[in-house]
Motif scaffolding. Sequence first.
Motif, short mmCIF file in Angstrom:
data_model
loop_
_atom_site.label_atom_id
_atom_site.label_comp_id
_atom_site.label_asym_id
_atom_site.label_seq_id
_atom_site.Cartn_x
_atom_site.Cartn_y
_atom_site.Cartn_z
N SER A 135 -0.40 1.40 2.27
CA SER A 135 0.35 0.62 1.28
C SER A 135 -0.01 -0.86 1.17
O SER A 135 0.44 -1.51 0.24
N ALA A 136 -0.81 -1.39 2.08
CA ALA A 136 -1.08 -2.83 2.08
C ALA A 136 -2.58 -3.10 2.18
O ALA A 136 -3.31 -2.35 2.81
N GLN A 137 -2.98 -4.20 1.56
CA GLN A 137 -4.38 -4.62 1.65
C GLN A 137 -4.63 -5.56 2.82
O GLN A 137 -5.77 -5.77 3.21
N GLY A 138 -3.56 -6.14 3.37
CA GLY A 138 -3.71 -7.06 4.49
C GLY A 138 -2.41 -7.22 5.22
O GLY A 138 -1.33 -6.91 4.69
N ILE A 139 -2.51 -7.71 6.45
CA ILE A 139 -1.33 -7.92 7.29
C ILE A 139 -1.35 -9.34 7.85
O ILE A 139 -2.37 -9.80 8.37
N ASN A 180 -5.90 -2.10 15.18
CA ASN A 180 -7.29 -1.63 15.17
C ASN A 180 -7.48 -0.45 14.23
O ASN A 180 -8.59 -0.21 13.75
N ALA A 181 -6.41 0.29 13.94
CA ALA A 181 -6.49 1.43 13.02
C ALA A 181 -6.28 1.01 11.57
O ALA A 181 -6.42 1.83 10.66
N PHE A 182 -5.96 -0.26 11.34
CA PHE A 182 -5.76 -0.79 9.99
C PHE A 182 -7.09 -1.36 9.51
O PHE A 182 -7.72 -2.14 10.20
N GLU A 183 -7.49 -1.01 8.30
CA GLU A 183 -8.82 -1.39 7.82
C GLU A 183 -8.90 -2.73 7.11
O GLU A 183 -9.98 -3.28 6.95
N GLY A 184 -7.77 -3.28 6.66
CA GLY A 184 -7.80 -4.54 5.93
C GLY A 184 -7.77 -5.74 6.86
O GLY A 184 -7.72 -5.62 8.08
N PRO A 185 -7.78 -6.93 6.26
CA PRO A 185 -7.73 -8.15 7.07
C PRO A 185 -6.38 -8.34 7.75
O PRO A 185 -5.34 -7.96 7.22
N VAL A 186 -6.44 -8.92 8.93
CA VAL A 186 -5.25 -9.23 9.73
C VAL A 186 -5.32 -10.69 10.12
O VAL A 186 -6.34 -11.15 10.66
N ILE A 187 -4.25 -11.42 9.83
CA ILE A 187 -4.16 -12.82 10.23
C ILE A 187 -2.98 -12.97 11.18
O ILE A 187 -1.86 -12.59 10.85
N TRP A 195 5.39 0.34 11.27
CA TRP A 195 5.12 -0.38 10.03
C TRP A 195 3.63 -0.64 9.84
O TRP A 195 3.13 -0.59 8.72
N ILE A 196 2.93 -0.92 10.91
CA ILE A 196 1.47 -1.12 10.81
C ILE A 196 0.81 0.19 10.38
O ILE A 196 -0.07 0.19 9.52
N HIS A 197 1.24 1.31 10.95
CA HIS A 197 0.69 2.61 10.55
C HIS A 197 0.94 2.85 9.06
O HIS A 197 0.04 3.28 8.34
N GLU A 198 2.16 2.58 8.59
CA GLU A 198 2.50 2.77 7.17
C GLU A 198 1.64 1.86 6.28
O GLU A 198 1.29 2.26 5.16
N ALA A 199 1.31 0.69 6.77
CA ALA A 199 0.52 -0.26 5.98
C ALA A 199 -0.87 0.27 5.67
O ALA A 199 -1.50 -0.18 4.70
N THR A 239 -0.88 -0.53 -5.59
CA THR A 239 -0.54 -1.89 -5.98
C THR A 239 -0.95 -2.84 -4.86
O THR A 239 -0.74 -2.55 -3.70
N SER A 240 -1.52 -3.97 -5.22
CA SER A 240 -1.92 -4.95 -4.21
C SER A 240 -0.69 -5.47 -3.49
O SER A 240 0.29 -5.87 -4.11
N SER A 241 -0.75 -5.44 -2.16
CA SER A 241 0.37 -5.96 -1.38
C SER A 241 -0.10 -6.46 -0.02
O SER A 241 -1.13 -6.04 0.49
N ILE A 242 0.71 -7.35 0.52
CA ILE A 242 0.47 -7.92 1.85
C ILE A 242 1.72 -7.67 2.67
O ILE A 242 2.84 -7.95 2.23
N LEU A 243 1.53 -7.16 3.87
CA LEU A 243 2.63 -6.95 4.81
C LEU A 243 2.72 -8.16 5.73
O LEU A 243 1.72 -8.55 6.34
N VAL A 244 3.90 -8.75 5.82
CA VAL A 244 4.14 -9.86 6.74
C VAL A 244 5.11 -9.36 7.80
O VAL A 244 6.26 -9.04 7.50
N LEU A 245 4.61 -9.24 9.03
CA LEU A 245 5.41 -8.72 10.14
C LEU A 245 5.83 -9.82 11.09
O LEU A 245 5.02 -10.67 11.46
#
Length: 145
Positions: free
Chosen positions: A66-70, A89-96, A59-63, A2-8
């Motif tokens: 489970s997440a398309q972006g952070i 750096n290990a997360f492949e989606g966009p990070v803002i 949480w970043i590792h879990e993302a 499912t498309s999701s965004i993680l906000v940390l």
Amino acid sequence: MTSSILVLNGPNLNLLGKRQPEIYGHATLDDVAELCRTAAGDVAVDIKQSNHEGQLVDWIHEARESAQGIVINAGAYTHTSIAILDALNAFEGPVIEVHISNVHRRESFRHHSYISARADGVIVGLGINGYAAAVRHIRDLIPTD
């Protein structure tokens, strides 16, 4: 997936609305959550806050699964945490990267960000509206099938 965004949110952001309102405003973390959910539209948003560096890393590792972006406001860890940078750096989606205040108008130690080395975009000084801009940007990058 499912498309999701993680906000940390990092340390002390649980005190939004109470801590230094002359810098951070009167909005609370609940206000940030509502703003992010509205900005995300049909995309799920998972909003988390911790005062502990290792929890943010976990949480970043879990993302990764489970997440398309952070969207991340790492608070003071922005200026100190190589561990958070390595996790991002290990997360492949966009990070803002988001900061409520304009960190460049504040103390010089706040001018350096480890996270910026990985971030696809950095938003500073827009108050909590920076979160909404970040969420909208990532939402627009998520492919719709």
